[in-house]
Write an enzyme that holds these catalytic residues in place. Sequence first.
Site, PDB file in Angstrom:
ATOM      1  N   TYR A   4      19.229   4.748 -61.101  1.00 26.60           N
ATOM      2  CA  TYR A   4      18.917   3.987 -59.887  1.00 26.60           C
ATOM      3  C   TYR A   4      18.198   2.664 -60.180  1.00 26.60           C
ATOM      4  O   TYR A   4      17.395   2.596 -61.108  1.00 26.60           O
ATOM      5  CB  TYR A   4      17.985   4.807 -58.982  1.00 26.60           C
ATOM      6  CG  TYR A   4      18.696   5.897 -58.208  1.00 26.60           C
ATOM      7  CD1 TYR A   4      19.676   5.581 -57.265  1.00 26.60           C
ATOM      8  CD2 TYR A   4      18.359   7.233 -58.397  1.00 26.60           C
ATOM      9  CE1 TYR A   4      20.301   6.591 -56.546  1.00 26.60           C
ATOM     10  CE2 TYR A   4      18.979   8.237 -57.677  1.00 26.60           C
ATOM     11  CZ  TYR A   4      19.958   7.912 -56.751  1.00 26.60           C
ATOM     12  OH  TYR A   4      20.570   8.890 -56.049  1.00 26.60           O
ATOM     13  N   LYS A  35      -3.674  32.536 -57.761  1.00 29.44           N
ATOM     14  CA  LYS A  35      -3.327  31.638 -56.659  1.00 29.44           C
ATOM     15  C   LYS A  35      -2.185  30.716 -57.083  1.00 29.44           C
ATOM     16  O   LYS A  35      -1.902  30.582 -58.282  1.00 29.44           O
ATOM     17  CB  LYS A  35      -4.552  30.811 -56.291  1.00 29.44           C
ATOM     18  CG  LYS A  35      -5.052  29.958 -57.453  1.00 29.44           C
ATOM     19  CD  LYS A  35      -6.447  29.404 -57.207  1.00 29.44           C
ATOM     20  CE  LYS A  35      -6.909  28.594 -58.400  1.00 29.44           C
ATOM     21  NZ  LYS A  35      -8.331  28.303 -58.374  1.00 29.44           N
TER      22      LYS A  35
END
Length: 849
Positions: free
Chosen positions: A742, A489
Amino acid sequence: MTTATPNLLDAYWLTDSRQVLSPEQSRSAVFFAMQGEHHDGHAFVGELYQKGVRQFVVERAALTPARRTEFTHYPDAQFTETDSSLRLLQQLATDYRQRFQIPVIGITGSNGKTIVKEWLAQLLAGDYVIAKSPKSYNSQLGVPLSVHQLNSSHTLGLFEAGISRPHEMQALETIVRPTLGIFTNIGTAHDEGFRSRRQKVAEKLRLFTRAETLIYCKDYPDIDEEINLLLKAVNPAIRLIHWSKHEGAVYKAAVQQDRLTLTAEHGTWTLKLPFADPASVENLIHSIVALLTLGFSDEAALQNRLNRLRPVSMRLEVKEGINGCVLIDDSYNNDIVGLQLALGFLDQQLTRTRKVVILSDVLQSGQREDELYESVAALQRANQISEFVGIGPVISRNAHVFPATSRFYGGTDEFLASYPFDRLRDSAVLVKGARPFSFERIVNRLQRKVHGTVLEINLDALTHNLNYYREKVGRGDTGQQTKIMVMVKAFAYGSGSAEVAQLLQFHRVDYLAVAYADEGVSLRQNGIDLPIMVMNPAPETFQTVLDYHLEPELYSLRLLQEWGSFVGERGGEERRRGEKEEGRKGEKGGDLHSPFLISSSPPLHLKIDTGMHRLGFVEAELPSVIAYLQQHPALRVASVFSHLVGADDAQFNAFSKQQYESFMRSMAVLEDGLGYRPMRHLLNSAGIVRFPDYKLDMVRLGIGLYGVESSQLERSMVRPVGTLRTVISQIKQVKAGESVGYSRRGVLDHDARIATIAIGYADGFDRRLGNGVGQVWVNGTLCPTVGNVCMDMTMIDVTAAPASEGDDVIIFGQEIAISDLARTIGTIPYEILTGVSERVKRVFYKEGN
Ligand SMILES: *Cc1c(COP(=O)(O)O)cnc(C)c1O
């Protein structure tokens, strides 16, 4: 079934039933059927017989009456019965080795065996016709197969031998019978099987009990002492040629950057080394000392040889190619055994039906040219190659043995200049060439350029982990091998579903499981025909589930009923359609006593909630489940399972036990009601390690396969599978007091070299790793992040690291464990693995080690 001892010595030795064989190989083959922990070769005798194999070595213990009866159906086959096929194979190899009186170099040690072997082969290429172990064939099985390559034209044997348990070297010694030995070094690998490092050294030394000469590095005290204590006692005449960075050895080695000076009583050599990292330097010194020992002592000539040396990439890599192609890059060497292995791997590339082989001259086969290319051509035919390209003067002059559609070029340049690359589409392309042909240039041309960040998946590590868990679960109470369902999965935990599933199919796991139907569809479209369980089959996807032969997990009465009526209606429809088409023979269209067609109703799986309280039936619902299933007998329950909530943690042991008991109670009720016993399964990866008593009929392997042993008890037994790496885009000098990134979060307290790397949170580099929380690995140094992680980039401090623009940066892998990375930011390895975004290219490789 006739039993005889035909001439097995000269037969083609086959040990892997999956190998693709040419008809000629089949005719001359003897198959050694072995009964292993997780594999029984005897089951494939029939299949091989169909392919033309007539000689079989079989093990007495495997010859049940049913097998003996089966074997009588192969009247012209010859069977040799033995207690152990492996032992017989080894015995035959020992006998075979006796035929050759040539020098044989035997190499052992913890690391570097394969590299030293490959480098010696390169260094000695013009002087000898060499038979050598393909890749790293150094095991109990690999060594006999390697030695069996020897033929009368060879003038030197070059074989490596590796062991993982006590008492294994004895057999390898008699098979290799080295005249000259090399002991590379000793490390901690495989320490598990040995009492101590000393014992491991002593066992490895057995390879040299009859050698004339042994080369080793005196700076490993364990090796030096055991040689003087033990080896000298059994082989007093052995000539020891040691080297050391210090005084007191035959050769004193002084290394300054890439300059090596070797000093001995009989001379001094100063050489420029082509590789300067410590592991390569050690391997180079072993190789150079071997050359000196063999009499190649001219300094200038030695330097010339060294200059030609190329790095040994043991990898066979799968890359994304141009025009929708898949590229299998095995451009580092080209011998016939390696070719056969690579063709087998090409055969597993189920995603492309068109197969292309680009092959150079095969060097140093020790075979006659016409015979050699005849067998190369036969291999192409047997593997159903769509297009064959031969590059090199020798293969070109043997063009007549290949199919008429093949293309030939005198050299790599000519190929690159004139091959119609545009026409190469949607194919699996194997590129395999001997070193002098520089096939890396062809790979470069055919490879789709990848942006700097890749997740490399080590297929050999994956196989290792699968085998580790297989061995761990072994057989159950009934004597049956415990089955394995592998969870693929979430894109196989981020590792790439199609490729991982292809490998699992090749290794014959029993079941796969995915979360959603589309994941199952994608596996089917990639050629996977193993049974696949879908854990979350929404009713909208039932049609897909049926169309693609997927098997639903049903976890509630609502879902069970919806599924029941869905297949019921569909069965009715099909039956009506069948009646129409078959006209008056309508009765044959379906089973009139059942509302369903068996064929249209795939097996289903029931999930029991024993404490997770996520999905699943609770005990009180079981009577209704049973009643429904009794009314709909065509609904067949293949398995019933539950899931432990805390398998990896001892503090939940009591709860795990309670879950197991509750599961067993539910099973008893279900079996009673159904009148048959579906498979039962409970354990995930950690459960396999911690609760061997609960393994039942099947286990569900997840994260352990992908390299994380989450119980932490046997962490060293599982190998890391994925390496997430990126590159340095730019480096700049930034002054103390300035800020990086930033929001001015990364204020520097020192003058720093700041590198920007090509990975950000959109790639799966978690934003919590910013501002010095996380570290990445650059050329051997851990470098902290600086400032906030950006979407596509991150800045790191490389002041303390040797680093240049374009250098590799490792986020996780061998160097930084996924579990440690997870712990740094308070999450679990599952999230790190599945968080690597799909835009990051997956590159698959086999290391052969
Ligand atoms: C994912 C999953 C597993 C595998 O768990 P691991 O801890 O990765 O081994 C097993 N069973 C079920 C039901 C799962 O969903």
